[in-house]
Motif scaffolding. Sequence first.
Motif, PDB file in Angstrom:
ATOM      1  N   GLY A 233       0.805  -1.208   0.000  1.00  0.00           N
ATOM      2  CA  GLY A 233       0.000   0.000   0.000  1.00  0.00           C
ATOM      3  C   GLY A 233       0.839   1.259   0.000  1.00  0.00           C
ATOM      4  O   GLY A 233       0.539   2.228  -0.707  1.00  0.00           O
ATOM      5  N   LYS A 234       1.897   1.263   0.793  1.00  0.00           N
ATOM      6  CA  LYS A 234       2.737   2.449   0.859  1.00  0.00           C
ATOM      7  C   LYS A 234       3.596   2.612  -0.392  1.00  0.00           C
ATOM      8  O   LYS A 234       3.927   3.736  -0.789  1.00  0.00           O
ATOM      9  CB  LYS A 234       3.625   2.391   2.109  1.00  0.00           C
ATOM     10  N   ALA A 235       3.992   1.495  -0.996  1.00  0.00           N
ATOM     11  CA  ALA A 235       4.898   1.561  -2.147  1.00  0.00           C
ATOM     12  C   ALA A 235       4.170   1.857  -3.458  1.00  0.00           C
ATOM     13  O   ALA A 235       4.774   2.407  -4.388  1.00  0.00           O
ATOM     14  CB  ALA A 235       5.656   0.244  -2.273  1.00  0.00           C
ATOM     15  N   LEU A 236       2.898   1.476  -3.547  1.00  0.00           N
ATOM     16  CA  LEU A 236       2.181   1.581  -4.819  1.00  0.00           C
ATOM     17  C   LEU A 236       2.186   3.003  -5.395  1.00  0.00           C
ATOM     18  O   LEU A 236       2.498   3.181  -6.585  1.00  0.00           O
ATOM     19  CB  LEU A 236       0.745   1.071  -4.648  1.00  0.00           C
ATOM     20  N   PRO A 237       1.858   4.053  -4.621  1.00  0.00           N
ATOM     21  CA  PRO A 237       1.879   5.402  -5.221  1.00  0.00           C
ATOM     22  C   PRO A 237       3.258   5.801  -5.735  1.00  0.00           C
ATOM     23  O   PRO A 237       3.382   6.446  -6.785  1.00  0.00           O
ATOM     24  CB  PRO A 237       1.434   6.307  -4.065  1.00  0.00           C
ATOM     25  N   TYR A 238       4.312   5.424  -5.006  1.00  0.00           N
ATOM     26  CA  TYR A 238       5.663   5.798  -5.407  1.00  0.00           C
ATOM     27  C   TYR A 238       6.120   4.989  -6.623  1.00  0.00           C
ATOM     28  O   TYR A 238       6.825   5.515  -7.490  1.00  0.00           O
ATOM     29  CB  TYR A 238       6.630   5.591  -4.242  1.00  0.00           C
ATOM     30  N   PHE A 239       5.703   3.734  -6.678  1.00  0.00           N
ATOM     31  CA  PHE A 239       6.056   2.908  -7.837  1.00  0.00           C
ATOM     32  C   PHE A 239       5.464   3.502  -9.110  1.00  0.00           C
ATOM     33  O   PHE A 239       6.144   3.621 -10.137  1.00  0.00           O
ATOM     34  CB  PHE A 239       5.551   1.478  -7.630  1.00  0.00           C
ATOM     35  N   ILE A 240       4.201   3.898  -9.040  1.00  0.00           N
ATOM     36  CA  ILE A 240       3.536   4.486 -10.211  1.00  0.00           C
ATOM     37  C   ILE A 240       4.168   5.836 -10.560  1.00  0.00           C
ATOM     38  O   ILE A 240       4.443   6.130 -11.737  1.00  0.00           O
ATOM     39  CB  ILE A 240       2.029   4.636  -9.943  1.00  0.00           C
TER      40      ILE A 240
END
Length: 402
Positions: A233-240
Amino acid sequence: MRQILNIAHYEIVHILKERVLFLMIFFVPLLYASLFGSVYVSAILQHVPLGIVDLDHSQESRAVISAFENTPNFRVIPEVATYADLEAGMKDGKVRAGVVIPKDYAQKLSQHQLTQILTIYDGSNLIYGFNTRKYFQQVLNTFSADHTAAYLSGLGMTQQEIINVMDTVSFSMEVWYNPTFSYATFIFMGLALMIFQQIGILGIGLTVTREKEQNSWLQFLSAAVPSWKIFSGKALPYFIANFFNYGLLMWIAARFVQVKIEGPVALILLLGLLFDLIVVSAGFIISVYTPNSLLVTRYLMLISVPIFVASGYSWPSTHIPAVINRLVQLMPYTWMAEGFRVVTVKNLGFDYIADKIMVLLVMAAVSLFFALTFSKRRKPPAPRGVAVNGSIDYPDKQFLHS
């Protein structure tokens, strides 16, 4: 899946809420890419400031001057007339190269004696030095060939006979992959990928430390949510966001800086996805095990320059000490940067970067494993200190007067 999306939504709110973090993720990569792009936009170094000292003042010496004036690679500085002027210009940087024509140039030329034209270039800047040396060779080789042809013609030789004499030994030269010697193609994407790595790690590297500084990380540790969901959940916005920046940097490079970006699109995307995954996973791990945001930024500042310098991107790895080579091979940037250059500049396929893909896969798997399985066991809180990405609330009076 809903828990992951809820955490991702929570992280997006923080990104939008904290202006510095938002600018760092979405604006700084564009700013840096534009800055570097404007620096390297010319790509090819031309119009090198040249001072010519003519000690002969003859028709023949003026022909030499014309040869340098008629090439776009040099820009003759008319204020330079003496050797002292040339020395002064080289010292203050107004002149980067010089030509000195001896006073007996025409006389020796008429007597078919060896005569030398002195060429000087500033080696303090290697980019100027390398290009100036190349340009000198081009101009003087062409001038020498024209002079020889004119002399043979004066002896009554036909054009075909002159060609036969001068072409006794001939050679051809080809430059592959970067025929224009574009410095932008050579260096820009290496810098852009370093921006991608540092901003990407810094962005997610401040997530958990922010929660620690706001005393909200305990809610994640005590919640009935597994570690892998918290990371996802925390990584998804940064990955995108990182992958968006990856595409943006390439578009700027190709569209505005005229960097050569060719090769299979699938391979370019695959390299970006693997590198993005490593960056996000490594940044999260750093954030989990670092007590505060200040230390995260310090660590990244310390490693950024050594990684780029020692990676082999700007200086051949074959000429870097073996110990340093082994150390930088543990860094994903080393494999990503070289793989990206092989695909985009040399336009080669999977077979030529299979080893680099495999190394990045292993690095992605290892970093992802540790990120997904981080321990939720609570550690003693770190001493309160300066927070780079902390709460937007003002500190209490006790903290201010402690």
